[in-house]
Design an enzyme around this catalytic site. Sequence first.
Site, PDB file in Angstrom:
ATOM      1  CB  THR A   1      62.680  95.922 108.286  1.00  0.00           C
ATOM      2  OG1 THR A   1      63.625  96.968 108.397  1.00  0.00           O
ATOM      3  CG2 THR A   1      62.131  95.870 106.868  1.00  0.00           C
TER       4      THR A   1
ATOM      5  CG  ASP B   1      66.282  95.079 115.960  1.00  0.00           C
ATOM      6  OD1 ASP B   1      66.785  94.419 115.032  1.00  0.00           O
ATOM      7  OD2 ASP B   1      65.232  95.730 115.844  1.00  0.00           O
TER       8      ASP B   1
ATOM      9  N   GLY C   1      64.466 106.973 119.908  1.00  0.00           N
ATOM     10  CA  GLY C   1      63.362 106.532 119.060  1.00  0.00           C
ATOM     11  C   GLY C   1      63.248 105.017 119.080  1.00  0.00           C
TER      12      GLY C   1
ATOM     13  CE1 TYR D   1      72.136  97.364 107.306  1.00  0.00           C
ATOM     14  CE2 TYR D   1      73.176  97.525 105.157  1.00  0.00           C
ATOM     15  CZ  TYR D   1      72.107  97.143 105.946  1.00  0.00           C
ATOM     16  OH  TYR D   1      71.026  96.567 105.369  1.00  0.00           O
TER      17      TYR D   1
ATOM     18  N   GLY E   1      70.070 108.893 121.052  1.00  0.00           N
ATOM     19  CA  GLY E   1      68.793 108.638 120.392  1.00  0.00           C
ATOM     20  C   GLY E   1      67.825 107.986 121.357  1.00  0.00           C
TER      21      GLY E   1
ATOM     22  CE  LYS F   1      62.972  96.869 112.996  1.00  0.00           C
ATOM     23  NZ  LYS F   1      64.368  97.068 113.412  1.00  0.00           N
TER      24      LYS F   1
ATOM     25  CB  SER G   1      66.708  89.753 105.855  1.00  0.00           C
ATOM     26  OG  SER G   1      66.982  90.756 106.809  1.00  0.00           O
TER      27      SER G   1
HETATM   28  P1  ATR Z   1      64.061 104.996 114.591  1.00  0.00           P
HETATM   29  O1  ATR Z   1      63.016 103.939 114.625  1.00  0.00           O
HETATM   30  O2  ATR Z   1      65.024 104.890 113.455  1.00  0.00           O
HETATM   31  O3  ATR Z   1      64.748 105.180 115.893  1.00  0.00           O
HETATM   32  P2  ATR Z   1      62.567 107.364 115.208  1.00  0.00           P
HETATM   33  O4  ATR Z   1      61.742 106.644 116.199  1.00  0.00           O
HETATM   34  O5  ATR Z   1      61.921 108.375 114.320  1.00  0.00           O
HETATM   35  O6  ATR Z   1      63.264 106.355 114.222  1.00  0.00           O
HETATM   36  O7  ATR Z   1      63.798 108.037 115.979  1.00  0.00           O
HETATM   37  C1  ATR Z   1      64.770 108.744 115.311  1.00  0.00           C
HETATM   38  C2  ATR Z   1      65.832 109.176 116.316  1.00  0.00           C
HETATM   39  O8  ATR Z   1      66.791 109.989 115.643  1.00  0.00           O
HETATM   40  C3  ATR Z   1      65.285 110.034 117.449  1.00  0.00           C
HETATM   41  O9  ATR Z   1      66.091 109.833 118.583  1.00  0.00           O
HETATM   42  C4  ATR Z   1      65.471 111.425 116.870  1.00  0.00           C
HETATM   43  O10 ATR Z   1      65.470 112.466 117.824  1.00  0.00           O
HETATM   44  P3  ATR Z   1      64.044 113.112 118.277  1.00  0.00           P
HETATM   45  O11 ATR Z   1      63.458 112.129 119.243  1.00  0.00           O
HETATM   46  O12 ATR Z   1      64.421 114.400 118.893  1.00  0.00           O
HETATM   47  O13 ATR Z   1      63.237 113.247 117.014  1.00  0.00           O
HETATM   48  C5  ATR Z   1      66.811 111.282 116.254  1.00  0.00           C
HETATM   49  N1  ATR Z   1      67.105 112.287 115.220  1.00  0.00           N
HETATM   50  C6  ATR Z   1      66.606 112.350 113.978  1.00  0.00           C
HETATM   51  N2  ATR Z   1      67.124 113.388 113.311  1.00  0.00           N
HETATM   52  C7  ATR Z   1      67.994 114.014 114.151  1.00  0.00           C
HETATM   53  C8  ATR Z   1      68.872 115.135 114.050  1.00  0.00           C
HETATM   54  N3  ATR Z   1      68.947 115.858 112.938  1.00  0.00           N
HETATM   55  N4  ATR Z   1      69.625 115.446 115.127  1.00  0.00           N
HETATM   56  C9  ATR Z   1      69.540 114.728 116.266  1.00  0.00           C
HETATM   57  N5  ATR Z   1      68.741 113.651 116.427  1.00  0.00           N
HETATM   58  C10 ATR Z   1      67.988 113.284 115.383  1.00  0.00           C
END
Ligand code: ATR
Length: 275
Positions: free
Chosen positions: A61, A101, A128, A220, A126, A65, A16
């Site tokens: 970051t 974002d 999260g 990335y 995803g 957040k 950044s």
């Molecule tokens: P971020 O802020 O990067 O999104 P997060 O809130 O911890 O971090 O979310 C991580 C995401 O990656 C979630 O969707 C997680 O799935 P869960 O909600 O089931 O935890 C997903 N994730 C992480 N490791 C994974 C894996 N090995 N296989 C599938 N999904 C994964």
Amino acid sequence: MDSYYVLGNPVEHSKSPWIHARFAELTGQAMRYGKRLAPLDGFAATVRELRAEGARGCNVTVPFKFEAHGVATELSPRARLAGACNTLRFDGDAIHGDNTDGVGLVDDIVRNAGVELAGAQVLLVGAGGAAAGVLGPLLEARPARIVVVNRTVGKANELVAHHRALAQAQGVTLEVEPIEAVREPFDVVVNATAASLSGAAVPVAPSVLRAGALAYDMMYGPAAAGFAAWASEHGAVARDGLGMLVEQAAESFFVWRGVRPPAAQVLGELRATLG
Ligand code: ATR
């Protein structure tokens, strides 16, 4: 001179400062942009410190957040919907919280990759923080349908429920499918999981990639390599999240300075720098 920072932990490798320095140079804005490591238990204190020093705002970051959303005294609609902020603007006594974002992702897909989202079939993998930050702007781009899948299906259900009203207002079909069952082809597949960080395989079947689909990883560098290889192997066009990084920065720059920097040019320069 007005100063801005990126706050994170870790923050050492953030691009950044380089991006915002180029934006400032190219738009003739007199500003400085630095990075600040916030202790894991000291995000709010670090924000207070920056304000006391006279800073005008910051990017936020990992992993702050959600906390940034908590320290904001006012929120943009997109930050409220995301439940997280990546951009704070210090307006006197007020702290304006925003989230750029999702707009960054949409701008990179539509403008830089030249892929139409309007009317498209989109798979968001995803549920999260990363996924929550982008679902609102993805809906506002009016694809025909967005399917959200996640290893923990309850989180996908929650995310979708939270965005139900916006989906209806935009006329977008928004649904959850079990991650192990999703098979049908999509035009755009967005990987918003952290699966690659633990070396795990891509958590969806390759049949979700229509021939020539855009397979977008929000990460990335080396973290995006596995998903990109998987996508190319199965006939999709892979794209990493470097353009999203630059476009979210451009939107933050606009939130602070009211000026739009030449993001595509800076993205080209950044890719050239990174080789
Ligand atoms: P971020 O802020 O990067 O999104 P997060 O809130 O911890 O971090 O979310 C991580 C995401 O990656 C979630 O969707 C997680 O799935 P869960 O909600 O089931 O935890 C997903 N994730 C992480 N490791 C994974 C894996 N090995 N296989 C599938 N999904 C994964």
